[in-house]
Design a protein around this motif. Sequence first.
Motif, mmCIF file in Angstrom:
data_model
loop_
_atom_site.group_PDB
_atom_site.id
_atom_site.type_symbol
_atom_site.label_atom_id
_atom_site.label_comp_id
_atom_site.label_asym_id
_atom_site.label_seq_id
_atom_site.Cartn_x
_atom_site.Cartn_y
_atom_site.Cartn_z
ATOM 1 N N ILE A 35 48.187 42.978 54.646
ATOM 2 C CA ILE A 35 48.430 42.070 53.514
ATOM 3 C C ILE A 35 47.135 41.382 53.098
ATOM 4 C CG2 ILE A 35 49.628 39.959 52.813
ATOM 5 C CD1 ILE A 35 51.973 40.823 54.535
ATOM 6 N N THR A 36 46.382 40.882 54.066
ATOM 7 C CA THR A 36 45.133 40.192 53.719
ATOM 8 C C THR A 36 44.100 41.154 53.146
ATOM 9 O OG1 THR A 36 44.403 40.463 56.021
ATOM 10 C CG2 THR A 36 45.518 38.397 55.438
ATOM 11 N N ASN A 37 44.078 42.395 53.614
ATOM 12 C CA ASN A 37 43.124 43.371 53.076
ATOM 13 C C ASN A 37 43.417 43.700 51.612
ATOM 14 O OD1 ASN A 37 41.625 43.578 55.428
ATOM 15 N ND2 ASN A 37 42.883 45.259 56.244
ATOM 16 N N THR A 42 41.671 44.967 46.433
ATOM 17 C CA THR A 42 42.268 45.241 45.125
ATOM 18 C C THR A 42 41.391 44.729 43.994
ATOM 19 O OG1 THR A 42 44.276 45.023 43.806
ATOM 20 C CG2 THR A 42 43.574 43.086 45.042
ATOM 21 N N THR A 43 41.503 45.382 42.875
ATOM 22 C CA THR A 43 40.786 44.974 41.660
ATOM 23 C C THR A 43 41.734 44.817 40.476
ATOM 24 O OG1 THR A 43 40.326 47.302 41.143
ATOM 25 C CG2 THR A 43 38.646 46.074 42.377
ATOM 26 N N ASP A 44 42.994 45.235 40.628
ATOM 27 C CA ASP A 44 43.965 45.157 39.541
ATOM 28 C C ASP A 44 44.780 43.872 39.696
ATOM 29 O OD1 ASP A 44 45.670 45.561 37.491
ATOM 30 O OD2 ASP A 44 46.646 47.347 38.314
ATOM 31 N N ARG A 219 37.670 35.942 46.652
ATOM 32 C CA ARG A 219 37.140 37.304 46.664
ATOM 33 C C ARG A 219 37.841 38.182 45.627
ATOM 34 N NH1 ARG A 219 36.785 38.661 53.162
ATOM 35 N NH2 ARG A 219 35.463 36.889 53.745
ATOM 36 N N SER A 220 39.152 37.959 45.452
ATOM 37 C CA SER A 220 39.883 38.804 44.511
ATOM 38 C C SER A 220 39.806 38.288 43.085
ATOM 39 C CB SER A 220 41.355 38.880 44.933
ATOM 40 O OG SER A 220 41.926 37.579 44.937
#
Length: 581
Positions: A35-37, A42-44, A219-220
């Motif tokens: 889940i944390t990864n 992700t980029t979307d 980060r996301s």
Amino acid sequence: MDMFNKVTAFLQQALETREPSINLLESFVDHWKAITNYYIETTDESRAVKNTDIPWRLRQMLDILVYEEKQQGEEAGPCMEYLLQHKILETLCTLGKAQYPPGMSQQVMVFFSKVLSHIQKPVLHLINVYRPVQKLINLCGLPHSQTEKEESQFLFAVCTQVNKDPYVLNYILEIKNDSLKRSSSTSDEAAEKDCSGSSSPERASSPSSSSSACSLLSRSGAHPVSSPQEATGMIPVLLHLEKSEKRRVAHRSLESLLLLVSSTQEDTGHLLAERTPLCDLLAQRLTELYLLIPSTIDPADIHSFSVVQWRTRFTQDSTAESQSFPGSENVYRFFCFLDLCNELIKQAPKVLGVKMARALHSQWLKGVIQPHLLQMSEVGILVHTTLLSCSVRHIHSPALLEELVQFMLGSDTDSETRQHLHTHLLRYRLIEHCNHISDEISITTLRLFEELLQKPNRRILSNLVLRNLENRSYKLPGTGASDERLRVESDLLDESEELEEDPFFPDMYDDSGDSNHEPLLSLPNVRERLNPNLHTQVVDTVNSGLTSSCTRVTSSSSAKVQFQYSRLQEQRTRKTSWMCS
């Protein structure tokens, strides 16, 4: 035979071969890291959460926790310890607040609800559980929310745990012993500190707190979403969800409210009465529903409205449809909520029930109904008297009935005099309305008193009847000579029945001759002869009044018969003398 032995050995070897045991902790950690990864890789940002594997992994984590609890028994397993030490619930709460991916708050609320309802051991008193629960409660009740169903399930799970262990209500309401509830500004500052990485000594031992969630969001490229709230706190949110158009949501929110107040501990009652807005919000909501009833409604339709229960609003449609008339939906919702208030007051501890009843008295009865009953408009008086009469029929909780009697009749117990007519204006005005120039108002007001007299409250009969009989004097039955006199007078009446219709004496039943009866005994003397029991005193007082009335009528009638007989004898004597002459 050799073949049989070989087959047997093969089967035995197959049975003895076991699967390697699954390490629950490793599996639990793997699901959480996946889940944390997602937030790191992700980029979307527009991808909905239901299109990811996050919901599935959360379900797997929940299944592992439930299975581990069954295996461990009383002790907490390593997966539960990992959940608490790494503050996974607090991290999930932060991710749900950010709504990233879209719909994440819905998944978080479902996970919280199932953890609280499926885990048998009490966990809500732990700081790493109740702190994120507090934050998630503050995310409920948002305007135009799309997660009302999940919010109602989550709050129901919380209230169920509070009902089992009322002590944890102190944590859920964020109340300390040395202060009242924390202000919203304090909560916001604490949230900012969490995201900035500053931690209290309790958090120092665990690097995986909500700060990790903030770093994941940074980060996301996502940021926490802040939206204005209509309701803050568990009780305002529950009453906010009660207004939902979804019946299951509204029903579950009211069931949660019942669970919250139905505690046998007086400390919980004091807590909810003094440090929450529960009483004021209930009175405010009932007043709001009352004001939604149109003033043009037909009083006859209100009189024909049968008693309803608040649960029928969510289980049946026939009740509302069978009583369909213009404005019936508003009337129906008002009386359903009034029945809910009755139920809450009955189930709550005494101190809380009294506080709720007084709030209804202040805001609804005295603040809204009384001005309408004292107005000059006959139409307004008629409609609101009818609504009050139907409300009396619906009220059944003792505390609320006491406030209703106080509102309508006051607390005076002394015998009424002309100086007392204006001590309680509403009572005096309602009694005046019984003889109103409008027959409809008179009949409606009499119906109101009829409904009131049917209630099991000793103050009603005492205020309306007995207080005006206590200090009056009545003739006591069974006093020797007076009984003999009454018997003789009755015999005279029986012998003189043929004289009652004599046309020469049309004034035989004139009441002006009532001046020869004996002085009546005073009430103190009556009390000395009666049983000191209160019930016996009341019965004998009423019977004495009735006996006195009969005695006066009998005495008056007997005196008039004797007077009539003497006049007839005199007339016959004069006629005889005239014929002889």
